[in-house]
Design a protein around this motif. Structure first.
Motif, PDB file in Angstrom:
ATOM      1  N   ALA A 302       0.716  -1.138   0.192  1.00 11.75           N
ATOM      2  CA  ALA A 302      -0.010  -0.250   0.002  1.00 11.75           C
ATOM      3  C   ALA A 302       0.755   1.529   0.009  1.00 11.75           C
ATOM      4  O   ALA A 302       1.919   1.659   0.801  1.00 11.75           O
ATOM      5  CB  ALA A 302      -0.760   0.036   1.736  1.00 11.75           C
ATOM      6  N   ALA A 303       0.865   2.168  -1.047  1.00  7.45           N
ATOM      7  CA  ALA A 303       1.501   3.102  -1.704  1.00  7.45           C
ATOM      8  C   ALA A 303       0.443   4.493  -0.576  1.00  7.45           C
ATOM      9  O   ALA A 303      -0.299   4.805  -0.613  1.00  7.45           O
ATOM     10  CB  ALA A 303       1.783   3.822  -2.660  1.00  7.45           C
ATOM     11  N   ALA A 304       0.850   3.944   1.113  1.00  2.58           N
ATOM     12  CA  ALA A 304       0.152   5.030   1.741  1.00  2.58           C
ATOM     13  C   ALA A 304       0.925   6.343   1.850  1.00  2.58           C
ATOM     14  O   ALA A 304       1.516   7.100   3.318  1.00  2.58           O
ATOM     15  CB  ALA A 304       0.472   4.737   3.378  1.00  2.58           C
ATOM     16  N   GLY A 305       1.056   7.594   0.883  1.00  2.00           N
ATOM     17  CA  GLY A 305       1.817   8.966   1.176  1.00  2.00           C
ATOM     18  C   GLY A 305       0.767   9.600   1.860  1.00  2.00           C
ATOM     19  O   GLY A 305       1.916  11.071   2.533  1.00  2.00           O
ATOM     20  N   LEU A 306      -0.147   9.520   2.371  1.00  2.00           N
ATOM     21  CA  LEU A 306      -1.144  10.281   2.901  1.00  2.00           C
ATOM     22  C   LEU A 306      -1.120  10.010   4.334  1.00  2.00           C
ATOM     23  O   LEU A 306      -2.661  10.070   4.722  1.00  2.00           O
ATOM     24  CB  LEU A 306      -2.180  10.631   2.167  1.00  2.00           C
ATOM     25  N   ASN A 307      -0.553   9.402   4.275  1.00  2.00           N
ATOM     26  CA  ASN A 307      -0.834   8.060   6.080  1.00  2.00           C
ATOM     27  C   ASN A 307      -0.724   9.095   6.629  1.00  2.00           C
ATOM     28  O   ASN A 307      -0.123   9.743   7.759  1.00  2.00           O
ATOM     29  CB  ASN A 307      -0.256   7.194   6.085  1.00  2.00           C
ATOM     30  N   ALA A 308      -1.813   8.990   8.110  1.00  2.00           N
ATOM     31  CA  ALA A 308      -1.912   9.854   9.321  1.00  2.00           C
ATOM     32  C   ALA A 308      -1.160   9.266  10.513  1.00  2.00           C
ATOM     33  O   ALA A 308      -1.656   9.873  11.252  1.00  2.00           O
ATOM     34  CB  ALA A 308      -3.246  10.078   9.617  1.00  2.00           C
ATOM     35  N   ALA A 309      -1.266   7.656  10.599  1.00  2.00           N
ATOM     36  CA  ALA A 309      -0.861   7.299  12.313  1.00  2.00           C
ATOM     37  C   ALA A 309       0.221   7.005  12.127  1.00  2.00           C
ATOM     38  O   ALA A 309       1.197   7.662  11.289  1.00  2.00           O
ATOM     39  CB  ALA A 309      -1.392   5.520  11.485  1.00  2.00           C
ATOM     40  N   LYS A 316       7.600  12.652   8.938  1.00  2.00           N
ATOM     41  CA  LYS A 316       6.944  13.486   8.531  1.00  2.00           C
ATOM     42  C   LYS A 316       7.999  14.378   7.699  1.00  2.00           C
ATOM     43  O   LYS A 316       8.902  14.815   8.263  1.00  2.00           O
ATOM     44  CB  LYS A 316       5.694  14.049   9.473  1.00  2.00           C
ATOM     45  N   PRO A 317       6.982  15.277   6.473  1.00  2.00           N
ATOM     46  CA  PRO A 317       7.545  15.590   5.959  1.00  2.00           C
ATOM     47  C   PRO A 317       7.279  16.834   6.417  1.00  2.00           C
ATOM     48  O   PRO A 317       6.631  17.297   7.315  1.00  2.00           O
ATOM     49  CB  PRO A 317       7.224  15.620   5.036  1.00  2.00           C
ATOM     50  N   SER A 322       3.121  18.459   6.728  1.00  2.00           N
ATOM     51  CA  SER A 322       3.377  17.866   7.943  1.00  2.00           C
ATOM     52  C   SER A 322       2.750  16.900   8.330  1.00  2.00           C
ATOM     53  O   SER A 322       2.990  16.751   9.934  1.00  2.00           O
ATOM     54  CB  SER A 322       3.999  19.062   8.260  1.00  2.00           C
ATOM     55  N   ALA A 323       1.065  17.118   8.499  1.00  2.00           N
ATOM     56  CA  ALA A 323       0.595  16.352   8.960  1.00  2.00           C
ATOM     57  C   ALA A 323       0.690  14.532   8.924  1.00  2.00           C
ATOM     58  O   ALA A 323      -0.109  14.008   9.519  1.00  2.00           O
ATOM     59  CB  ALA A 323      -1.256  16.570   8.871  1.00  2.00           C
ATOM     60  N   PHE A 324       1.054  14.569   7.898  1.00  2.00           N
ATOM     61  CA  PHE A 324       1.154  12.468   7.011  1.00  2.00           C
ATOM     62  C   PHE A 324       2.752  12.077   7.577  1.00  2.00           C
ATOM     63  O   PHE A 324       3.653  13.212   7.351  1.00  2.00           O
ATOM     64  CB  PHE A 324       0.693  12.608   6.057  1.00  2.00           C
ATOM     65  N   THR A 325       2.446  10.705   7.663  1.00  2.00           N
ATOM     66  CA  THR A 325       3.871  10.062   7.769  1.00  2.00           C
ATOM     67  C   THR A 325       3.443   9.705   6.760  1.00  2.00           C
ATOM     68  O   THR A 325       3.509   7.761   6.599  1.00  2.00           O
ATOM     69  CB  THR A 325       3.372   8.993   9.180  1.00  2.00           C
ATOM     70  N   PRO A 326       4.395   9.088   5.166  1.00  2.00           N
ATOM     71  CA  PRO A 326       4.341   8.393   4.319  1.00  2.00           C
ATOM     72  C   PRO A 326       5.145   7.116   4.473  1.00  2.00           C
ATOM     73  O   PRO A 326       6.054   6.919   5.453  1.00  2.00           O
ATOM     74  CB  PRO A 326       5.055   9.369   2.847  1.00  2.00           C
ATOM     75  N   ILE A 327       4.628   6.336   3.939  1.00  2.00           N
ATOM     76  CA  ILE A 327       5.063   5.080   4.484  1.00  2.00           C
ATOM     77  C   ILE A 327       4.495   4.042   2.868  1.00  2.00           C
ATOM     78  O   ILE A 327       4.216   4.669   2.355  1.00  2.00           O
ATOM     79  CB  ILE A 327       4.504   3.948   5.854  1.00  2.00           C
ATOM     80  N   LEU A 328       5.150   2.556   3.436  1.00  2.00           N
ATOM     81  CA  LEU A 328       4.874   1.494   2.191  1.00  2.00           C
ATOM     82  C   LEU A 328       4.103   1.089   3.531  1.00  2.00           C
ATOM     83  O   LEU A 328       5.569  -0.191   3.642  1.00  2.00           O
ATOM     84  CB  LEU A 328       5.900   1.320   1.826  1.00  2.00           C
ATOM     85  N   VAL A 346       8.197   0.594   6.106  1.00  2.00           N
ATOM     86  CA  VAL A 346       8.670   1.142   5.097  1.00  2.00           C
ATOM     87  C   VAL A 346       8.714   2.274   4.933  1.00  2.00           C
ATOM     88  O   VAL A 346       7.892   3.018   4.833  1.00  2.00           O
ATOM     89  CB  VAL A 346      10.013   0.448   4.573  1.00  2.00           C
ATOM     90  N   CYS A 347       9.862   3.557   5.647  1.00  2.00           N
ATOM     91  CA  CYS A 347       9.531   4.392   5.157  1.00  2.00           C
ATOM     92  C   CYS A 347       9.747   5.048   3.956  1.00  2.00           C
ATOM     93  O   CYS A 347      10.347   4.255   3.298  1.00  2.00           O
ATOM     94  CB  CYS A 347      10.696   5.275   6.381  1.00  2.00           C
ATOM     95  N   SER A 348       8.993   5.444   3.702  1.00  2.00           N
ATOM     96  CA  SER A 348       8.528   5.930   1.850  1.00  2.00           C
ATOM     97  C   SER A 348       9.656   7.139   1.387  1.00  2.00           C
ATOM     98  O   SER A 348       9.531   7.781   0.331  1.00  2.00           O
ATOM     99  CB  SER A 348       7.714   5.416   1.035  1.00  2.00           C
ATOM    100  N   GLY A 349       9.178   7.881   1.645  1.00  2.00           N
ATOM    101  CA  GLY A 349       9.257   9.251   1.600  1.00  2.00           C
ATOM    102  C   GLY A 349       7.256   9.788   0.416  1.00  2.00           C
ATOM    103  O   GLY A 349       6.507   8.853   0.416  1.00  2.00           O
ATOM    104  N   PHE A 350       7.644  11.349   0.758  1.00  2.00           N
ATOM    105  CA  PHE A 350       5.856  10.951   0.106  1.00  2.00           C
ATOM    106  C   PHE A 350       5.946  10.344  -1.544  1.00  2.00           C
ATOM    107  O   PHE A 350       6.538  10.925  -2.305  1.00  2.00           O
ATOM    108  CB  PHE A 350       5.057  12.893  -0.066  1.00  2.00           C
ATOM    109  N   GLY A 351       4.907   9.883  -1.426  1.00  2.00           N
ATOM    110  CA  GLY A 351       4.602   9.550  -3.074  1.00  2.00           C
ATOM    111  C   GLY A 351       3.605   8.393  -2.637  1.00  2.00           C
ATOM    112  O   GLY A 351       2.654   7.850  -1.329  1.00  2.00           O
ATOM    113  N   HIS A 352       2.790   8.854  -3.741  1.00  2.00           N
ATOM    114  CA  HIS A 352       0.730   7.501  -3.625  1.00  2.00           C
ATOM    115  C   HIS A 352       0.833   6.483  -5.075  1.00  2.00           C
ATOM    116  O   HIS A 352      -0.155   6.085  -4.876  1.00  2.00           O
ATOM    117  CB  HIS A 352       0.046   8.220  -3.733  1.00  2.00           C
ATOM    118  N   ILE A 353       2.104   5.987  -5.353  1.00  2.00           N
ATOM    119  CA  ILE A 353       2.304   5.027  -6.384  1.00  2.00           C
ATOM    120  C   ILE A 353       2.854   4.338  -6.107  1.00  2.00           C
ATOM    121  O   ILE A 353       4.717   4.335  -5.323  1.00  2.00           O
ATOM    122  CB  ILE A 353       2.326   5.924  -7.682  1.00  2.00           C
TER     123      ILE A 353
END
Length: 506
Positions: A302-309, A316-317, A322-328, A346-353
């Motif tokens: 799951a490409a979770a670029g807007l993950n809030a957990a 966070k970016p 800054s409200a999000f923690t991007p992960i895969l 895993v920590c992925s950096g902001f990305g949704h794909i």
């Protein structure tokens, strides 16, 4: 699955790169997934530049081992060679396009791209200099051509329009005709074909009406109901969860849907498509767009670029995100009774794909900044991150001592029958079948076999006088034990499923 020698070399090179990679301490396990390298994309601007690293979906060609990325920054489709993990070229598009969907119809070796406007483009990868076929649709069928998937049973690629009025559109790639135009009752995002029942599953966000998200969930279109048949609601994920990415385990018939937006967004969900029941809500993984599935490992990504957990422990970016923690997120589908479990992130950096090469088990994640920096949006770099999943295959390689087959029985009113034998011949997996009692008028037939690489397509020679066929062809991967093999027949108007059976091993 039999891995080519070149694939093993690529793994070794990747592991060498990993020795210098940055590793975070995380609050959740990584599930055996590790960072290898970042692929630089020509034309992308420095980290933090507005509009940089603007991308959408990825598509993979297991025959050539090329990964295709919808690159909105370059208004092109970037081509990545997954042997060496480098960009080897691009398919340039018009400057006003924002490419969305990218898919390779493996059996036809055709690249299909939705342009984010009104059109779908189809290139023949066997004739790379040829101009594409272009299918343009009126604004009365929506204004953004977006999500995409391929049905090998009828050789039809399906796309959805993302702005009202939403439609599901079918294009038969073999006959180069538009075969379906179905008005959707809901705002759709991404879609996925299911080899078990042959339906197209639609992830619905339903964010357009005054009662936003009330009808969000998963819908299904059955091509067998007719080219313009109804879209039937299979399940409504609740509380209301705006659906985005979706993918399906072809053995358990369980889907994972990415969720974000709306009051009911508590995380991604696993849904039993047979019953519509929500099996699991992944509270550690949300804000997901694309969901990928690796049939070799039976894992969802799951490409979770807007993950809030905040449970991952990833950074966070800075700035507006800054409200999000991007992960895969990594979910395992091998549990008893169709259970799907979170194996890690895993920590992925902001990305949704994300994209998957199931031969090397590489995962590709385009990102605008890596590593993510809570203090600055301009540090690090952008590009396509490459991760390696070192989890053992969910199914061991099939051996010459095994008897692997699928007994085909007629679908609907069809009396077609036969047995597909799947055997190891030398270093290859080979499929052989002698179907009989094909429908009257059949002039072509083929098998669709879910394997550890993809849903593979095998041509059959048809005797129109006796309505029998002979199928004999090699596979790229090993057949999935428990998967569904389908026999299609074509009377000159497009393929239909005429028989199916489950792959067994003795």
């Amino acid at each position: 699955m039999r891995e080519p020698r070149s694939s093993r070399i690529a793994v070794v090179v990747g592991l060498i790169v990993f020795s210098a990679a940055l590793v975070w301490g995380q609050g959740l396990p990584t599930g055996g997934v590790t960072y290898l390298q970042t692929i630089q994309i020509p034309g992308w601007l420095p980290t933090g530049t507005t509009g940089n690293a603007n991308v959408d979906l990825m598509g993979y060609n297991p025959v050539t081992r090329m990964m295709y990325l919808a690159d909105r920054t370059n208004h092109a489709i970037d081509v990545i060679d997954t042997h060496a993990n480098v960009v080897v070229g691009k398919v340039q598009m018009a400057s006003n396009t924002t490419p969305n969907g990218v898919l390779v119809a493996v059996n036809l070796q055709q690249l299909v791209v939705t342009d984010g406007l009104q059109s779908a483009y189809v290139w023949d990868l066997r004739a790379p200099q040829a101009q594409p076929d272009v299918y343009t649709f009126p604004a009365t069928m929506g204004t953004v051509i977006d999500g995409i998937d391929y049905d090998p049973i009828n050789q039809t690629v399906y796309v959805v329009t993302d702005n009202p009025p939403e439609y599901l559109i079918g294009i038969n790639l073999a006959y180069k005709t538009v075969t379906a135009q179905i008005k959707l009752p809901v705002s759709a995002d991404l879609i996925k074909w299911n080899s078990i029942d042959g339906k197209i599953y639609i992830s619905a966000e339903d964010a357009d009406g005054s009662d936003a998200n009330a009808a969000a969930g998963i819908y299904a279109y059955d091509p067998a109901s007719g080219p313009n048949g109804p879209v039937m609601q299979v399940s409504k994920v609740g509380p209301p969860c705006p659906g985005h990415g979706i993918n399906i385990d072809p053995i358990s018939n369980v889907a994972v849907m990415g969720c974000f937006g709306g009051t009911g967004d508590t995380g991604d969900v696993a849904v039993n498509l047979s019953s519509g029941a929500v099996l699991k809500t992944f509270t550690d993984v949300g804000g997901t767009d694309a969901v990928l599935f690796n049939p070799n490992l039976r894992r969802f990504y799951a490409a979770a670029g807007l993950n809030a957990a905040a449970t991952s422990g990833c950074p966070k970016p800075a700035g507006r995100l800054s409200a999000f923690t991007p992960i895969l997120g990594i979910m395992d589908a091998t549990g008893a009774g169709g259970a799907v479990t979170l194996d890690g992130v895993v920590c992925s950096g902001f990305g949704h794909i994300a994209g998957i090469d199931p031969i090397t088990n590489f995962i590709y994640v385009p990102t605008s900044q890596y590593p993510t920096d809570p203090n600055s949006a301009t540090t690090g770099g952008n590009g396509v991150l490459v991760f390696k999943d070192s989890t053992p295959p969910a199914q061991g390689p099939i051996t010459a001592a095994q008897t692997v087959q699928a007994a085909l029985k007629g679908v609907g009113t069809s009396a077609a029958t036969g047995t597909v034998q799947l055997t190891v011949v030398g270093r290859r997996m080979h499929a052989t079948a002698y179907p009989t009692t094909l429908p009257s008028g059949s002039v072509a037939a083929w098998l669709t076999v879910p394997t550890t690489v993809t849903d593979e397509w095998l041509a059959c020679a048809v005797n129109a006088a006796t309505l029998t066929a002979f199928c004999s062809e090699d596979l790229l991967g090993d057949p999935l034990i428990g998967g569904t093999v389908t026999l299609s027949a074509d009377s000159g108007q497009g393929g239909v499923a005429v028989a199916s059976g489950t792959v067994t091993s003795h």
